[in-house]
Design a protein around this motif. Structure first.
Motif, PDB file in Angstrom:
ATOM      1  N   TYR A  11     -22.051  13.570 124.911  1.00 16.62           N
ATOM      2  CA  TYR A  11     -21.072  12.502 124.782  1.00 16.62           C
ATOM      3  C   TYR A  11     -21.099  11.959 123.367  1.00 16.62           C
ATOM      4  O   TYR A  11     -22.163  11.880 122.748  1.00 16.62           O
ATOM      5  CB  TYR A  11     -21.375  11.370 125.764  1.00 16.62           C
ATOM      6  CG  TYR A  11     -21.211  11.797 127.197  1.00 16.62           C
ATOM      7  CD1 TYR A  11     -19.977  11.702 127.820  1.00 16.62           C
ATOM      8  CD2 TYR A  11     -22.278  12.309 127.912  1.00 16.62           C
ATOM      9  CE1 TYR A  11     -19.813  12.121 129.133  1.00 16.62           C
ATOM     10  CE2 TYR A  11     -22.128  12.724 129.224  1.00 16.62           C
ATOM     11  CZ  TYR A  11     -20.888  12.619 129.824  1.00 16.62           C
ATOM     12  OH  TYR A  11     -20.728  13.034 131.118  1.00 16.62           O
ATOM     13  N   VAL A  12     -19.926  11.557 122.882  1.00 15.21           N
ATOM     14  CA  VAL A  12     -19.813  10.963 121.551  1.00 15.21           C
ATOM     15  C   VAL A  12     -18.983   9.694 121.679  1.00 15.21           C
ATOM     16  O   VAL A  12     -17.851   9.725 122.188  1.00 15.21           O
ATOM     17  CB  VAL A  12     -19.141  11.933 120.543  1.00 15.21           C
ATOM     18  CG1 VAL A  12     -18.978  11.264 119.189  1.00 15.21           C
ATOM     19  CG2 VAL A  12     -19.951  13.210 120.416  1.00 15.21           C
ATOM     20  N   ARG A  13     -19.552   8.588 121.250  1.00 11.55           N
ATOM     21  CA  ARG A  13     -18.853   7.309 121.275  1.00 11.55           C
ATOM     22  C   ARG A  13     -18.167   7.117 119.934  1.00 11.55           C
ATOM     23  O   ARG A  13     -18.789   7.213 118.884  1.00 11.55           O
ATOM     24  CB  ARG A  13     -19.841   6.179 121.543  1.00 11.55           C
ATOM     25  CG  ARG A  13     -19.202   4.835 121.709  1.00 11.55           C
ATOM     26  CD  ARG A  13     -20.211   3.758 122.060  1.00 11.55           C
ATOM     27  NE  ARG A  13     -21.548   3.951 121.524  1.00 11.55           N
ATOM     28  CZ  ARG A  13     -21.923   3.632 120.299  1.00 11.55           C
ATOM     29  NH1 ARG A  13     -21.071   3.131 119.446  1.00 11.55           N
ATOM     30  NH2 ARG A  13     -23.173   3.831 119.909  1.00 11.55           N
ATOM     31  N   GLU A  14     -16.878   6.835 119.988  1.00 12.91           N
ATOM     32  CA  GLU A  14     -16.123   6.557 118.765  1.00 12.91           C
ATOM     33  C   GLU A  14     -15.227   5.364 119.047  1.00 12.91           C
ATOM     34  O   GLU A  14     -14.281   5.460 119.822  1.00 12.91           O
ATOM     35  CB  GLU A  14     -15.316   7.776 118.327  1.00 12.91           C
ATOM     36  CG  GLU A  14     -14.707   7.607 116.960  1.00 12.91           C
ATOM     37  CD  GLU A  14     -14.221   8.921 116.371  1.00 12.91           C
ATOM     38  OE1 GLU A  14     -14.393   9.089 115.167  1.00 12.91           O
ATOM     39  OE2 GLU A  14     -13.677   9.749 117.112  1.00 12.91           O
ATOM     40  N   GLY A  15     -15.574   4.229 118.446  1.00  6.98           N
ATOM     41  CA  GLY A  15     -14.858   2.997 118.738  1.00  6.98           C
ATOM     42  C   GLY A  15     -15.089   2.608 120.190  1.00  6.98           C
ATOM     43  O   GLY A  15     -16.213   2.611 120.676  1.00  6.98           O
ATOM     44  N   ARG A  24     -21.655  14.938 110.989  1.00  9.30           N
ATOM     45  CA  ARG A  24     -22.954  14.425 110.530  1.00  9.30           C
ATOM     46  C   ARG A  24     -22.998  12.910 110.593  1.00  9.30           C
ATOM     47  O   ARG A  24     -24.014  12.318 110.958  1.00  9.30           O
ATOM     48  CB  ARG A  24     -23.233  14.897 109.103  1.00  9.30           C
ATOM     49  CG  ARG A  24     -23.636  16.331 109.006  1.00  9.30           C
ATOM     50  CD  ARG A  24     -24.064  16.673 107.583  1.00  9.30           C
ATOM     51  NE  ARG A  24     -24.254  18.088 107.437  1.00  9.30           N
ATOM     52  CZ  ARG A  24     -23.773  18.817 106.439  1.00  9.30           C
ATOM     53  NH1 ARG A  24     -23.071  18.241 105.475  1.00  9.30           N
ATOM     54  NH2 ARG A  24     -23.997  20.110 106.363  1.00  9.30           N
ATOM     55  N   GLU A  25     -21.887  12.272 110.224  1.00  8.66           N
ATOM     56  CA  GLU A  25     -21.824  10.811 110.260  1.00  8.66           C
ATOM     57  C   GLU A  25     -21.909  10.291 111.695  1.00  8.66           C
ATOM     58  O   GLU A  25     -22.564   9.277 111.947  1.00  8.66           O
ATOM     59  CB  GLU A  25     -20.542  10.305 109.586  1.00  8.66           C
ATOM     60  CG  GLU A  25     -20.576  10.422 108.080  1.00  8.66           C
ATOM     61  CD  GLU A  25     -21.739   9.655 107.453  1.00  8.66           C
ATOM     62  OE1 GLU A  25     -22.010   8.501 107.853  1.00  8.66           O
ATOM     63  OE2 GLU A  25     -22.400  10.214 106.561  1.00  8.66           O
ATOM     64  N   LEU A  26     -21.258  10.972 112.630  1.00  8.30           N
ATOM     65  CA  LEU A  26     -21.344  10.573 114.036  1.00  8.30           C
ATOM     66  C   LEU A  26     -22.783  10.646 114.521  1.00  8.30           C
ATOM     67  O   LEU A  26     -23.271   9.742 115.205  1.00  8.30           O
ATOM     68  CB  LEU A  26     -20.448  11.460 114.906  1.00  8.30           C
ATOM     69  CG  LEU A  26     -18.945  11.261 114.756  1.00  8.30           C
ATOM     70  CD1 LEU A  26     -18.179  12.373 115.464  1.00  8.30           C
ATOM     71  CD2 LEU A  26     -18.543   9.899 115.309  1.00  8.30           C
ATOM     72  N   LEU A  27     -23.465  11.712 114.175  1.00 10.05           N
ATOM     73  CA  LEU A  27     -24.858  11.881 114.579  1.00 10.05           C
ATOM     74  C   LEU A  27     -25.746  10.837 113.902  1.00 10.05           C
ATOM     75  O   LEU A  27     -26.552  10.172 114.558  1.00 10.05           O
ATOM     76  CB  LEU A  27     -25.350  13.286 114.242  1.00 10.05           C
ATOM     77  CG  LEU A  27     -26.788  13.594 114.641  1.00 10.05           C
ATOM     78  CD1 LEU A  27     -26.959  13.543 116.153  1.00 10.05           C
ATOM     79  CD2 LEU A  27     -27.207  14.941 114.104  1.00 10.05           C
ATOM     80  N   LYS A  28     -25.566  10.677 112.600  1.00 14.48           N
ATOM     81  CA  LYS A  28     -26.389   9.745 111.817  1.00 14.48           C
ATOM     82  C   LYS A  28     -26.248   8.310 112.312  1.00 14.48           C
ATOM     83  O   LYS A  28     -27.209   7.548 112.317  1.00 14.48           O
ATOM     84  CB  LYS A  28     -25.967   9.840 110.345  1.00 14.48           C
ATOM     85  CG  LYS A  28     -26.801   9.018 109.398  1.00 14.48           C
ATOM     86  CD  LYS A  28     -26.315   9.234 107.980  1.00 14.48           C
ATOM     87  CE  LYS A  28     -27.013   8.324 107.001  1.00 14.48           C
ATOM     88  NZ  LYS A  28     -26.505   8.494 105.643  1.00 14.48           N
ATOM     89  N   SER A  29     -25.060   7.949 112.776  1.00 13.35           N
ATOM     90  CA  SER A  29     -24.826   6.580 113.239  1.00 13.35           C
ATOM     91  C   SER A  29     -25.222   6.374 114.700  1.00 13.35           C
ATOM     92  O   SER A  29     -24.973   5.316 115.269  1.00 13.35           O
ATOM     93  CB  SER A  29     -23.366   6.187 113.012  1.00 13.35           C
ATOM     94  OG  SER A  29     -22.511   7.034 113.761  1.00 13.35           O
ATOM     95  N   GLY A  30     -25.825   7.382 115.311  1.00 12.96           N
ATOM     96  CA  GLY A  30     -26.348   7.238 116.664  1.00 12.96           C
ATOM     97  C   GLY A  30     -25.308   7.273 117.761  1.00 12.96           C
ATOM     98  O   GLY A  30     -25.527   6.747 118.841  1.00 12.96           O
ATOM     99  N   ARG A  31     -24.184   7.905 117.508  1.00  7.22           N
ATOM    100  CA  ARG A  31     -23.098   7.924 118.493  1.00  7.22           C
ATOM    101  C   ARG A  31     -23.149   9.109 119.452  1.00  7.22           C
ATOM    102  O   ARG A  31     -22.342   9.194 120.363  1.00  7.22           O
ATOM    103  CB  ARG A  31     -21.759   7.905 117.768  1.00  7.22           C
ATOM    104  CG  ARG A  31     -21.560   6.647 116.963  1.00  7.22           C
ATOM    105  CD  ARG A  31     -20.214   6.642 116.324  1.00  7.22           C
ATOM    106  NE  ARG A  31     -20.126   5.601 115.326  1.00  7.22           N
ATOM    107  CZ  ARG A  31     -19.072   5.399 114.590  1.00  7.22           C
ATOM    108  NH1 ARG A  31     -18.029   6.177 114.715  1.00  7.22           N
ATOM    109  NH2 ARG A  31     -19.053   4.441 113.697  1.00  7.22           N
ATOM    110  N   VAL A  32     -24.078  10.027 119.252  1.00  2.29           N
ATOM    111  CA  VAL A  32     -24.198  11.209 120.110  1.00  2.29           C
ATOM    112  C   VAL A  32     -25.267  10.948 121.165  1.00  2.29           C
ATOM    113  O   VAL A  32     -26.352  10.483 120.839  1.00  2.29           O
ATOM    114  CB  VAL A  32     -24.566  12.463 119.287  1.00  2.29           C
ATOM    115  CG1 VAL A  32     -24.749  13.669 120.182  1.00  2.29           C
ATOM    116  CG2 VAL A  32     -23.509  12.736 118.228  1.00  2.29           C
ATOM    117  N   SER A  33     -24.945  11.246 122.418  1.00  2.00           N
ATOM    118  CA  SER A  33     -25.938  11.079 123.478  1.00  2.00           C
ATOM    119  C   SER A  33     -25.884  12.250 124.453  1.00  2.00           C
ATOM    120  O   SER A  33     -24.874  12.934 124.572  1.00  2.00           O
ATOM    121  CB  SER A  33     -25.706   9.764 124.232  1.00  2.00           C
ATOM    122  OG  SER A  33     -24.448   9.762 124.858  1.00  2.00           O
TER     123      SER A  33
END
Length: 92
Positions: A26-30, A5-14
């Motif tokens: 895709y998921v951006r992490e760091g 949920r945090e990944l999605l909420k922070s706009g990291r999912v595309s």
């Protein structure tokens, strides 16, 4: 679920999309961009397809793939562009 949920909420999912049986995105992490998703064979047979270490080493369904699923189910709202009405056009 919380990390997803945090990944999605922070706009990291595309690019979350579902073309049966593949859910992908895709998921951006760091500094890393993970290609993530799930192969959904049936209601009880799901394969994780994330490129992260947790997924590759332990075979667990990771937060990245869950975040892609959440991103598909809850896509970001499209930004509406302002439109001119016919009245506004005649005043210009």
């Amino acid at each position: 679920m919380k990390p997803a949920r945090e990944l999605l909420k922070s706009g990291r999912v595309s690019e979350a999309k579902y073309e049966p049986p593949l859910l992908s995105g895709y998921v951006r992490e760091g500094a890393k961009n993970y290609r993530s998703g799930l192969r959904i064979k049936s209601a009880i047979d799901v394969e994780n397809l994330c490129s992260c270490w947790q997924s590759r080493s332990a075979g667990k369904i990771c937060a990245h793939s869950v975040a892609v699923g959440l991103g598909y189910l809850n896509p970001p709202a499209a930004v509406a562009s302002p439109r001119l009405t016919s009245r506004q056009c005649s005043n210009t």
